[in-house]
Design an enzyme around this catalytic site. Structure first.
Site, PDB file in Angstrom:
ATOM      1  N   TYR A  91       1.351 -23.570 -95.348  1.00  0.00           N
ATOM      2  CA  TYR A  91       2.058 -24.246 -96.771  1.00  0.00           C
ATOM      3  C   TYR A  91       0.012 -24.383 -97.283  1.00  0.00           C
ATOM      4  CZ  TYR A  91       6.354 -22.526 -97.784  1.00  0.00           C
ATOM      5  OH  TYR A  91       7.572 -21.758 -98.168  1.00  0.00           O
ATOM      6  N   GLN A 107       9.360 -14.584-109.885  1.00  0.00           N
ATOM      7  CA  GLN A 107       9.127 -14.952-107.840  1.00  0.00           C
ATOM      8  C   GLN A 107       8.138 -15.951-107.074  1.00  0.00           C
ATOM      9  OE1 GLN A 107      11.709 -11.835-105.864  1.00  0.00           O
ATOM     10  NE2 GLN A 107      10.923 -11.012-107.827  1.00  0.00           N
ATOM     11  N   ASP A 110       2.402 -19.199-107.190  1.00  0.00           N
ATOM     12  CA  ASP A 110       1.028 -19.197-106.957  1.00  0.00           C
ATOM     13  C   ASP A 110       0.276 -20.292-108.788  1.00  0.00           C
ATOM     14  OD1 ASP A 110       1.140 -15.654-107.552  1.00  0.00           O
ATOM     15  OD2 ASP A 110       1.286 -17.665-108.852  1.00  0.00           O
ATOM     16  N   HIS A 126      11.420 -19.673-107.274  1.00  0.00           N
ATOM     17  CA  HIS A 126      11.053 -20.244-106.164  1.00  0.00           C
ATOM     18  C   HIS A 126      10.319 -21.717-106.124  1.00  0.00           C
ATOM     19  CE1 HIS A 126      12.566 -15.667-105.409  1.00  0.00           C
ATOM     20  NE2 HIS A 126      13.517 -16.741-105.546  1.00  0.00           N
ATOM     21  N   CYS A 183      10.320 -34.923-102.306  1.00  0.00           N
ATOM     22  CA  CYS A 183      10.427 -35.942-100.940  1.00  0.00           C
ATOM     23  C   CYS A 183      11.790 -34.749-100.052  1.00  0.00           C
ATOM     24  CB  CYS A 183      11.014 -36.710-101.775  1.00  0.00           C
ATOM     25  SG  CYS A 183      11.911 -38.191-100.455  1.00  0.00           S
ATOM     26  N   CYS A 217      14.689 -38.136-101.465  1.00  0.00           N
ATOM     27  CA  CYS A 217      15.044 -39.209-102.581  1.00  0.00           C
ATOM     28  C   CYS A 217      14.366 -37.683-103.336  1.00  0.00           C
ATOM     29  CB  CYS A 217      14.580 -40.656-102.928  1.00  0.00           C
ATOM     30  SG  CYS A 217      12.754 -39.937-103.071  1.00  0.00           S
ATOM     31  N   CYS A 236       7.031 -40.181 -98.318  1.00  0.00           N
ATOM     32  CA  CYS A 236       7.211 -39.911-100.204  1.00  0.00           C
ATOM     33  C   CYS A 236       7.046 -41.829 -99.853  1.00  0.00           C
ATOM     34  CB  CYS A 236       8.666 -39.857-100.119  1.00  0.00           C
ATOM     35  SG  CYS A 236       9.236 -40.829-101.723  1.00  0.00           S
ATOM     36  N   CYS A 271      10.712 -43.656-100.948  1.00  0.00           N
ATOM     37  CA  CYS A 271      11.972 -44.118 -99.407  1.00  0.00           C
ATOM     38  C   CYS A 271      10.992 -43.833 -98.247  1.00  0.00           C
ATOM     39  CB  CYS A 271      12.688 -42.696-100.097  1.00  0.00           C
ATOM     40  SG  CYS A 271      12.647 -41.856 -99.298  1.00  0.00           S
ATOM     41  N   GLY A 273       5.965  -5.471-110.027  1.00  0.00           N
ATOM     42  CA  GLY A 273       5.299  -6.139-108.592  1.00  0.00           C
ATOM     43  C   GLY A 273       6.113  -6.596-107.360  1.00  0.00           C
TER      44      GLY A 273
HETATM   45  C1  BV8 Z   1      20.033 -18.039-101.621  1.00  0.00           C
HETATM   46  C2  BV8 Z   1       9.587 -19.254-102.122  1.00  0.00           C
HETATM   47  C3  BV8 Z   1      22.659 -19.089-101.901  1.00  0.00           C
HETATM   48  C4  BV8 Z   1       9.041 -20.082-100.913  1.00  0.00           C
HETATM   49  C5  BV8 Z   1      11.232 -17.707-101.850  1.00  0.00           C
HETATM   50  C6  BV8 Z   1      22.717 -10.925-100.713  1.00  0.00           C
HETATM   51  C7  BV8 Z   1      22.517 -10.137 -99.483  1.00  0.00           C
HETATM   52  C8  BV8 Z   1      21.099 -10.261 -99.012  1.00  0.00           C
HETATM   53  C9  BV8 Z   1      20.846 -11.184 -97.791  1.00  0.00           C
HETATM   54  C10 BV8 Z   1      21.215 -12.798 -99.771  1.00  0.00           C
HETATM   55  C11 BV8 Z   1      22.273 -12.586-100.111  1.00  0.00           C
HETATM   56  N1  BV8 Z   1      22.171 -13.691-100.404  1.00  0.00           N
HETATM   57  C12 BV8 Z   1      21.410 -14.223-100.368  1.00  0.00           C
HETATM   58  C13 BV8 Z   1      20.991 -13.947 -99.582  1.00  0.00           C
HETATM   59  C14 BV8 Z   1      19.871 -14.426 -98.575  1.00  0.00           C
HETATM   60  C15 BV8 Z   1      17.863 -14.092 -98.516  1.00  0.00           C
HETATM   61  C16 BV8 Z   1      17.811 -12.591 -99.294  1.00  0.00           C
HETATM   62  O1  BV8 Z   1      17.908 -12.413 -99.886  1.00  0.00           O
HETATM   63  N2  BV8 Z   1      17.123 -12.158 -98.294  1.00  0.00           N
HETATM   64  C17 BV8 Z   1      16.429 -11.397 -98.307  1.00  0.00           C
HETATM   65  C18 BV8 Z   1      15.497 -11.321 -97.525  1.00  0.00           C
HETATM   66  C19 BV8 Z   1      17.231 -10.430 -97.826  1.00  0.00           C
HETATM   67  N3  BV8 Z   1      18.353 -15.275-100.519  1.00  0.00           N
HETATM   68  C20 BV8 Z   1      17.900 -16.655-100.279  1.00  0.00           C
HETATM   69  O2  BV8 Z   1      18.063 -17.225 -99.471  1.00  0.00           O
HETATM   70  C21 BV8 Z   1      17.881 -16.686-101.088  1.00  0.00           C
HETATM   71  N4  BV8 Z   1      18.570 -17.347-101.912  1.00  0.00           N
HETATM   72  O3  BV8 Z   1      20.702 -16.524-101.861  1.00  0.00           O
HETATM   73  O4  BV8 Z   1      20.829 -19.101-101.081  1.00  0.00           O
HETATM   74  C22 BV8 Z   1      22.947 -18.492-100.370  1.00  0.00           C
HETATM   75  C23 BV8 Z   1      22.387 -18.938 -98.977  1.00  0.00           C
HETATM   76  C24 BV8 Z   1      22.693 -17.901 -98.139  1.00  0.00           C
HETATM   77  C25 BV8 Z   1      23.159 -17.172 -97.963  1.00  0.00           C
HETATM   78  C26 BV8 Z   1      24.181 -16.883 -98.928  1.00  0.00           C
HETATM   79  C27 BV8 Z   1      23.552 -17.336-100.063  1.00  0.00           C
HETATM   80  C28 BV8 Z   1      16.444 -17.771-101.088  1.00  0.00           C
HETATM   81  C29 BV8 Z   1      15.534 -16.611-101.735  1.00  0.00           C
HETATM   82  C30 BV8 Z   1      14.242 -17.697-102.557  1.00  0.00           C
HETATM   83  C31 BV8 Z   1      13.263 -17.664-100.753  1.00  0.00           C
HETATM   84  N5  BV8 Z   1      11.954 -18.182-101.327  1.00  0.00           N
HETATM   85  N6  BV8 Z   1       9.838 -17.862-101.989  1.00  0.00           N
HETATM   86  C32 BV8 Z   1       7.829 -18.954-100.350  1.00  0.00           C
HETATM   87  O5  BV8 Z   1       7.571 -18.761-101.609  1.00  0.00           O
HETATM   88  O6  BV8 Z   1       7.174 -20.083 -99.649  1.00  0.00           O
HETATM   89  S1  BV8 Z   1      11.383 -15.219-101.778  1.00  0.00           S
HETATM   90  C33 BV8 Z   1       9.832 -14.954-101.846  1.00  0.00           C
HETATM   91  O7  BV8 Z   1       9.398 -13.975-101.021  1.00  0.00           O
HETATM   92  C34 BV8 Z   1       8.994 -14.349-103.014  1.00  0.00           C
HETATM   93  O8  BV8 Z   1       8.965 -15.718-103.916  1.00  0.00           O
HETATM   94  C35 BV8 Z   1       9.841 -13.393-103.159  1.00  0.00           C
HETATM   95  O9  BV8 Z   1      10.676 -13.872-103.864  1.00  0.00           O
HETATM   96  C36 BV8 Z   1      10.349 -12.669-102.295  1.00  0.00           C
HETATM   97  C37 BV8 Z   1       9.139 -11.354-101.914  1.00  0.00           C
HETATM   98  O10 BV8 Z   1       9.482 -10.671-102.965  1.00  0.00           O
HETATM   99  P1  BV8 Z   1       8.280  -9.858-103.733  1.00  0.00           P
HETATM  100  O11 BV8 Z   1       7.210 -10.999-104.771  1.00  0.00           O
HETATM  101  O12 BV8 Z   1       8.683  -8.282-104.159  1.00  0.00           O
HETATM  102  O13 BV8 Z   1       7.002  -9.572-102.978  1.00  0.00           O
HETATM  103  P2  BV8 Z   1       7.035  -8.497-101.945  1.00  0.00           P
HETATM  104  O14 BV8 Z   1       5.735  -8.817-100.589  1.00  0.00           O
HETATM  105  O15 BV8 Z   1       8.391  -8.119-101.473  1.00  0.00           O
HETATM  106  O16 BV8 Z   1       6.832  -7.077-102.647  1.00  0.00           O
HETATM  107  C38 BV8 Z   1       5.655  -6.666-103.507  1.00  0.00           C
HETATM  108  C39 BV8 Z   1       5.955  -5.785-103.987  1.00  0.00           C
HETATM  109  O17 BV8 Z   1       4.581  -5.255-104.968  1.00  0.00           O
HETATM  110  C40 BV8 Z   1       5.874  -4.725-103.248  1.00  0.00           C
HETATM  111  O18 BV8 Z   1       6.858  -3.743-104.075  1.00  0.00           O
HETATM  112  C41 BV8 Z   1       4.770  -3.584-103.512  1.00  0.00           C
HETATM  113  O19 BV8 Z   1       4.725  -2.610-103.406  1.00  0.00           O
HETATM  114  C42 BV8 Z   1       3.708  -4.209-105.041  1.00  0.00           C
HETATM  115  N7  BV8 Z   1       2.596  -4.422-105.112  1.00  0.00           N
HETATM  116  C43 BV8 Z   1       1.771  -4.471-104.691  1.00  0.00           C
HETATM  117  N8  BV8 Z   1       0.337  -4.508-105.075  1.00  0.00           N
HETATM  118  C44 BV8 Z   1       0.544  -4.091-106.534  1.00  0.00           C
HETATM  119  C45 BV8 Z   1       2.113  -4.148-106.349  1.00  0.00           C
HETATM  120  N9  BV8 Z   1       3.181  -3.853-107.660  1.00  0.00           N
HETATM  121  C46 BV8 Z   1       2.234  -3.842-109.159  1.00  0.00           C
HETATM  122  N10 BV8 Z   1       0.656  -4.133-109.213  1.00  0.00           N
HETATM  123  C47 BV8 Z   1       0.200  -4.241-107.992  1.00  0.00           C
HETATM  124  N11 BV8 Z   1      -0.761  -4.354-107.313  1.00  0.00           N
HETATM  125 ZN    ZN Z   2      11.730 -40.401-100.726  1.00  0.00          ZN
END
Ligand code: BV8
Ligand code: ZN
Length: 266
Positions: A72, A106, A109, A134, A142, A145, A166, A169, A206
């Protein structure tokens, strides 16, 4: 019909946006790509050969909190040097204009917020402040807490033997982001789906639309009779449901899409 730069459907999409009363924007890493922020799935999304999904998990943090902190900080360092691009500014102008616009992102940044504050100047930036579903990489919280603070400057790892703790705590601090397998903040989630449901147009920019539940936000607009306009250089699972799927970079397309719609009477 394509516009001067050959973006198929841009003129029709502009007309659709012009007549839309309420707009919900869903943005992803692609909107920040032209600012130099690594996307998640692009080849630049890797760190020390770890895929983001491997590091952005509670399991990875339990296994090796120092490595996750270093990751990070690496991202904070990279993002700290980036500034909003014309895509962020176009969305901020649209949201600060006469239309009712909500920006759901999402991205962790902070670039939508930076653009909103810059475009608003002395005016109130809140209509253009994003809903960060996100979390934000520039906040830590923390693990035990409710303590939470902004965190911009990277930790000096060569000197800091211990991981940040933290002050309330004493438990370990972690980035204030939502990790894979963790639920989103229910309030934030409800607000995101409400604004999508109430929108007559969802502008999706995006995102690969693969991460749930964020990727389902535009479906709430569709289910309520609204339409989707997508901006992405490549096809996504949402492309087939979009009225117009504009193939190109958001930094180039968004300013053209909102032109003339950001001033009163626009
Ligand atoms: C949850 C923070 C309850 C951290 C992030 C249902 C089905 C299958 C899986 C699941 C489901 N429900 C839940 C899941 C599991 C999981 C999930 O979805 N997994 C995926 C991979 C299949 N979801 C979760 O875990 C979520 N929690 O559901 O809790 C639960 C838990 C377990 C099981 C059931 C329920 C939490 C998800 C959040 C995770 N945290 N970020 C950090 O950043 O460090 S997600 C992170 O990745 C980003 O925030 C963002 O959301 C994602 C990346 O996606 P994009 O932003 O779309 O980026 P990407 O690189 O993929 O694509 C870029 C796009 O831009 C491309 O299409 C490209 O062509 C385009 N592009 C490129 N250049 C340009 C452009 N577009 C325009 N202009 C340009 N110049
Ligand atoms: Zn704390």
């Amino acid at each position: 019909m394509s516009d001067s730069q050959g973006i198929e459907g841009l003129e029709e999409a502009r007309a659709l946006l012009a007549e839309a009363e309420r707009v919900c924007v869903l943005s992803g890493a692609g909107v920040s790509a032209e600012s130099g922020v690594p996307t998640f799935r692009g080849e630049d999304g890797l760190w020390k050969n770890y895929r983001a999904e491997e590091l952005a998990t509670p399991q990875a943090f339990r296994r090796d909190p120092r490595m996750v902190w270093e990751w990070y900080d690496w991202r904070r360092g990279k993002i700290g040097g980036c500034s909003p691009n014309p895509g962020h500014y176009a969305l901020a102008r649209l949201a600060l204009g006469p239309k009712s616009v909500s920006i759901v992102t999402q991205n962790v940044d902070g670039l939508h917020e930076a653009a909103a504050r810059e475009v608003a100047g002395a005016a109130d930036p809140s209509p253009a402040l994003p809903l960060e579903v996100h979390g934000s990489i520039f906040r830590v919280k923390c693990t035990a807490c409710t303590y939470k603070i902004p965190h911009r400057d990277p930790v000096r790892w060569e000197t800091e033997a211990v991981l940040p703790k933290c002050p309330v705590c004493g438990a370990l601090l972690r980035p204030d982001v939502v990790w894979f397998g963790e639920s989103l903040d229910p309030m934030v989630l409800t607000e995101a789906f409400d604004s999508a449901r109430n929108a007559t147009l969802c502008l999706v920019a995006g995102t690969s639309a693969l991460v749930q539940p964020a990727a389902s936000v535009p479906l709430a607009t569709l289910e309520n009779g609204g339409s989707i306009v997508e901006i992405n250089p490549t096809e996504t699972p949402l492309s087939g449901m979009a009225t117009f799927s504009l193939r190109g970079g958001s930094g180039a397309i968004l300013p053209q899409l909102v032109e003339g719609l950001t001033e009163a009477g626009g």
